[in-house]
Scaffold this motif. Structure first.
Motif, PDB file in Angstrom:
ATOM      1  N   ASN A 139      18.491  47.349 -32.782  1.00 12.85           N
ATOM      2  CA  ASN A 139      19.835  46.871 -33.116  1.00 12.85           C
ATOM      3  C   ASN A 139      19.945  46.505 -34.593  1.00 12.85           C
ATOM      4  O   ASN A 139      20.913  46.857 -35.268  1.00 12.85           O
ATOM      5  N   ALA A 171      26.483  41.130 -30.108  1.00 11.48           N
ATOM      6  CA  ALA A 171      25.238  41.395 -29.372  1.00 11.48           C
ATOM      7  C   ALA A 171      24.899  40.220 -28.463  1.00 11.48           C
ATOM      8  O   ALA A 171      24.521  40.399 -27.300  1.00 11.48           O
ATOM      9  N   ASP A 224      25.765  48.010 -29.597  1.00  9.46           N
ATOM     10  CA  ASP A 224      25.452  46.709 -29.004  1.00  9.46           C
ATOM     11  C   ASP A 224      25.479  46.781 -27.482  1.00  9.46           C
ATOM     12  O   ASP A 224      24.611  46.214 -26.804  1.00  9.46           O
ATOM     13  N   SER A 250      22.236  46.122 -25.373  1.00 12.54           N
ATOM     14  CA  SER A 250      22.328  44.931 -24.526  1.00 12.54           C
ATOM     15  C   SER A 250      21.985  45.270 -23.082  1.00 12.54           C
ATOM     16  O   SER A 250      21.253  44.532 -22.410  1.00 12.54           O
ATOM     17  N   CYS A 262      18.483  36.573 -30.546  1.00  8.61           N
ATOM     18  CA  CYS A 262      19.656  36.880 -31.383  1.00  8.61           C
ATOM     19  C   CYS A 262      19.628  36.056 -32.673  1.00  8.61           C
ATOM     20  O   CYS A 262      20.052  36.535 -33.730  1.00  8.61           O
TER      21      CYS A 262
END
Length: 245
Positions: A28, A55, A137, A141, A166
Motif C-alpha cells: 500500500n 486504508a 486500498d 484491505s 496504519c
C-alpha cells in the motif's frame, strides 16, 4: 477486555498480527508513494493522508462486517475445476488494475512524458489520484483483513493491530514518498514491485498461491541493490565537485 490485557497469548497474538499487517501494508505504501509523485508536493501530502486514512477506515469497516466478509470466500462461479468467490474476483480485478497502472506509469517514464500529468487541471489530477488510492486500498484491505481473521480470534486484537499498522504506514509513507520522488530509478523499481504484487494478487484469485516471503525477499534484495546505487551516485557527485576556492 481486562482478560485480554493480562493475557500473554493476547499480547503475542497482537505483536504477531501487527508485524504481519505492517508487512502487508508495504504494498500500500509503495503504491501511494508512486501515485502521488505525479502531483504537486502540497497536494501529494494531503493525498497520502487521505489515502492512509481510507486504508484505516476500510480495514476497520471490514472487521465490523466479519460475517459478510467470511461469506465472500464462498464460491459463486465455477468454471471446470476453478471455483471463484467474490474475494477471488476482487483480487483478480485489483491485481489486473495494479499491473495495468504500473505498466502505464513505466511506459510514461520510459517515453519521458513529464508534461502528461501537467496537462490536466490540478483539481482533476488530485481527484484521480484519490480514486486510484481508494481502489487499491479496498483490494489490500480485503487481503489484509482476511489474513487477520485467520490469525486472531478476538476482534479487539485485530482492530488494535490494524490501527498500529496504519500508524506505522503513515509515519513511513512520507520518507518513502520523498525518496521515490527524488530518485527516478527507485521509482522505476517501485513500479516493477507493483507489477509483481499485481501478478501475485491475480494468481491468488485463481487459487495459485505465490508465497509472499519470496516476493518480499526479492523486493528487499532489489531495494538493497538500489540503495547501494544511490549511495554510489551520491559519492561520485561529491568526488567530482570542484574544491571551494
Amino acid at each position: 477486555m481486562m482478560e485480554l490485557l493480562t493475557s500473554p497469548e493476547a499480547w503475542l497474538a497482537l505483536l504477531t498480527l501487527t508485524a504481519l499487517e505492517i508487512v502487508l501494508g508495504i504494498d500500500n505504501v509503495i503504491f501511494i508513494s508512486v501515485i502521488v509523485s505525479r502531483i504537486p508536493p502540497a497536494q501529494a501530502k494531503r493525498a497520502r493522508q487521505i489515502g492512509l486514512l481510507l486504508a484505516l477506515v476500510f480495514r476497520i469497516l471490514l472487521l465490523s462486517l466479519l460475517v459478510w466478509l467470511i461469506g465472500l470466500t464462498e464460491p459463486i462461479v465455477i468454471v471446470k475445476s476453478v471455483e471463484l468467490s467474490w474475494r477471488d474476483i476482487i483480487l483478480i480485478a485489483g491485481g489486473a488494475f495494479l499491473i495495468a497502472k504500473a505498466t502505464h506509469e513505466i511506459h510514461s517514464e520510459v517515453e519521458a512524458r513529464e508534461g502528461e500529468s501537467d496537462a490536466q487541471p490540478s483539481a482533476s489530477a488530485f481527484f484521480w489520484v484519490i480514486m486510484q488510492i481508494i481502489v487499491v486500498d479496498m483490494v489490500f484491505s480485503l487481503d489484509s483483513i482476511i489474513t487477520a481473521i485467520g490469525m486472531a480470534r478476538d476482534l479487539e486484537i485485530m482492530v488494535a493491530a490494524v490501527v498500529i499498522a496504519c500508524a506505522v504506514m503513515y509515519v513511513s509513507s512520507g520518507p518513502v514518498a520523498r525518496f521515490v520522488a527524488n530518485h527516478p530509478t527507485t521509482k522505476m523499481l517501485a513500479l516493477a514491485f507493483l507489477v509483481l504484487i499485481g501478478v501475485a494478487l491475480v494468481a491468488d484469485g485463481f487459487k495459485f498461491h505465490i508465497p509472499r516471503g519470496y516476493i518480499y525477499f526479492a523486493m528487499l534484495f532489489a531495494a538493497a541493490v538500489e540503495l547501494f546505487n544511490v549511495l554510489a551516485r551520491r559519492n561520485r557527485r561529491k568526488a567530482v565537485k570542484p574544491p571551494a576556492s
